[in-house]
Scaffold this motif. Structure first.
Motif, short mmCIF file in Angstrom:
data_model
loop_
_atom_site.label_atom_id
_atom_site.label_comp_id
_atom_site.label_asym_id
_atom_site.label_seq_id
_atom_site.Cartn_x
_atom_site.Cartn_y
_atom_site.Cartn_z
N LEU A 105 9.00 13.71 12.10
CA LEU A 105 8.69 14.74 13.10
C LEU A 105 9.65 15.92 13.03
O LEU A 105 9.27 17.05 13.29
CB LEU A 105 8.74 14.14 14.50
CG LEU A 105 7.62 13.15 14.82
CD1 LEU A 105 7.77 12.63 16.24
CD2 LEU A 105 6.25 13.79 14.63
N LEU A 106 10.93 15.65 12.66
CA LEU A 106 11.95 16.68 12.61
C LEU A 106 12.55 16.78 11.22
O LEU A 106 12.46 15.83 10.43
CB LEU A 106 13.04 16.38 13.65
CG LEU A 106 12.55 16.30 15.11
CD1 LEU A 106 13.65 15.79 16.02
CD2 LEU A 106 12.02 17.63 15.57
N PRO A 107 13.20 17.91 10.88
CA PRO A 107 13.80 18.07 9.55
C PRO A 107 14.95 17.09 9.31
O PRO A 107 15.47 16.48 10.24
CB PRO A 107 14.27 19.52 9.53
CG PRO A 107 14.26 19.98 10.93
CD PRO A 107 13.35 19.09 11.71
N PRO A 108 15.40 16.96 8.03
CA PRO A 108 16.39 15.94 7.65
C PRO A 108 17.75 16.04 8.34
O PRO A 108 18.47 15.06 8.41
CB PRO A 108 16.58 16.16 6.14
CG PRO A 108 15.37 16.88 5.70
CD PRO A 108 14.89 17.67 6.86
N LEU A 109 18.12 17.20 8.86
CA LEU A 109 19.44 17.34 9.49
C LEU A 109 19.46 16.90 10.95
O LEU A 109 20.48 17.03 11.62
CB LEU A 109 19.91 18.80 9.38
CG LEU A 109 20.11 19.30 7.96
CD1 LEU A 109 20.47 20.78 7.95
CD2 LEU A 109 21.17 18.49 7.25
N ARG A 110 18.35 16.35 11.45
CA ARG A 110 18.27 15.94 12.84
C ARG A 110 17.79 14.49 12.93
O ARG A 110 17.09 14.00 12.07
CB ARG A 110 17.30 16.85 13.59
CG ARG A 110 17.78 18.29 13.52
CD ARG A 110 17.08 19.25 14.40
NE ARG A 110 16.98 18.80 15.76
CZ ARG A 110 16.11 19.31 16.61
NH1 ARG A 110 15.29 20.26 16.24
NH2 ARG A 110 16.05 18.87 17.85
N VAL A 111 18.17 13.81 14.01
CA VAL A 111 17.64 12.47 14.27
C VAL A 111 16.14 12.62 14.47
O VAL A 111 15.69 13.49 15.20
CB VAL A 111 18.31 11.85 15.52
CG1 VAL A 111 17.64 10.53 15.87
CG2 VAL A 111 19.79 11.66 15.30
N SER A 112 15.37 11.77 13.79
CA SER A 112 13.92 11.94 13.85
C SER A 112 13.18 10.61 13.70
O SER A 112 13.54 9.79 12.85
CB SER A 112 13.46 12.87 12.73
OG SER A 112 12.05 12.99 12.74
N PRO A 113 12.12 10.42 14.46
CA PRO A 113 11.21 9.31 14.18
C PRO A 113 10.33 9.67 12.98
O PRO A 113 10.15 10.85 12.68
CB PRO A 113 10.38 9.20 15.46
CG PRO A 113 10.49 10.51 16.13
CD PRO A 113 11.78 11.14 15.68
N TYR A 114 9.82 8.67 12.31
CA TYR A 114 8.92 8.89 11.18
C TYR A 114 7.87 7.79 11.12
O TYR A 114 8.05 6.71 11.68
CB TYR A 114 9.69 8.98 9.85
CG TYR A 114 10.47 7.75 9.47
CD1 TYR A 114 9.87 6.72 8.76
CD2 TYR A 114 11.81 7.61 9.80
CE1 TYR A 114 10.58 5.59 8.39
CE2 TYR A 114 12.54 6.49 9.44
CZ TYR A 114 11.91 5.48 8.74
OH TYR A 114 12.63 4.37 8.39
N GLY A 115 6.79 8.10 10.45
CA GLY A 115 5.73 7.13 10.20
C GLY A 115 5.47 7.09 8.70
O GLY A 115 5.76 8.04 7.99
#
Length: 189
Positions: A105-115
């Motif tokens: 959901l967010l770019p690599p430099l941020r904490v992000s959930p993914y599917g």
């Protein structure tokens, strides 16, 4: 699925796209390089086994990754005894190479959930013991999907944790559901 073909495809991907992997800005800020290496491990829910994995990835966009993953899953032998009998689960080792698509959901430099979702193939070697004395080697096909969370550490490194549902077809007649939960480290370069 031919492991040699996947290896050649991954090497061609590296050679062809290396020129395009320069750091370029995108709409979400500075762009990290496009390649990644990942390693993870964790237990299997509901069966007591474990899963080990390693992956090589290419990212054409900051929130999209294409990965080639190699993993080994150990499903334990189980014997359940009842008042009127018993049941056995043979267990064994599943080794697979798969292609995976991952969306964050967010770019690599941020904490992000993914599917993510993937499909692949390999080899299944069921457990050999007193109850199952004959060695067997089966073709294996896997399909899986799941989700997780990625947390950047700096320098291109990040930690990740995910859970997934994997359907595995052994040979022509054995199908099983596996629920791996993994934690690991990734490096974008």
């Amino acid at each position: 699925m031919n492991i040699r073909a996947l290896t050649v495809a991954a090497l061609l991907l590296v050679l062809i796209t290396r020129g395009a992997a320069a750091q370029t800005p995108d709409a979400n800020g500075p762009r990290l390089d496009r390649f990644s290496l990942q390693a993870g491990a964790g237990p299997l829910l509901r069966s007591g086994g474990h899963n080990l994995s390693a992956a090589f990835g290419f990212s054409p966009l900051s929130r999209l990754d294409f990965l080639v993953s190699v993993e080994r899953t150990q499903v334990p032998f189980q014997r359940d005894t009842f008042s009127d009998g018993y049941s056995l689960t043979r267990g064994g080792t599943l080794t697979a190479v798969s292609g995976e698509v991952r969306v964050s959901l967010l770019p690599p430099l941020r904490v992000s959930p993914y599917g993510f979702a993937g499909i692949g193939g390999g080899v299944s070697r069921p457990t050999v013991n007193a109850e199952f004395p004959n060695p067997v080697k089966n073709a294996l096909r896997v399909v899986y999907f799941g989700g997780g969370l990625r947390a950047p550490l700096g320098g291109g490194f990040s930690l990740f944790g995910d859970a997934r549902v994997m359907m595995a077809l052994e040979g022509d007649d054995g199908i099983m559901g596996i629920w791996p939960v993994r934690a690991g480290v990734a490096w974008r370069f």
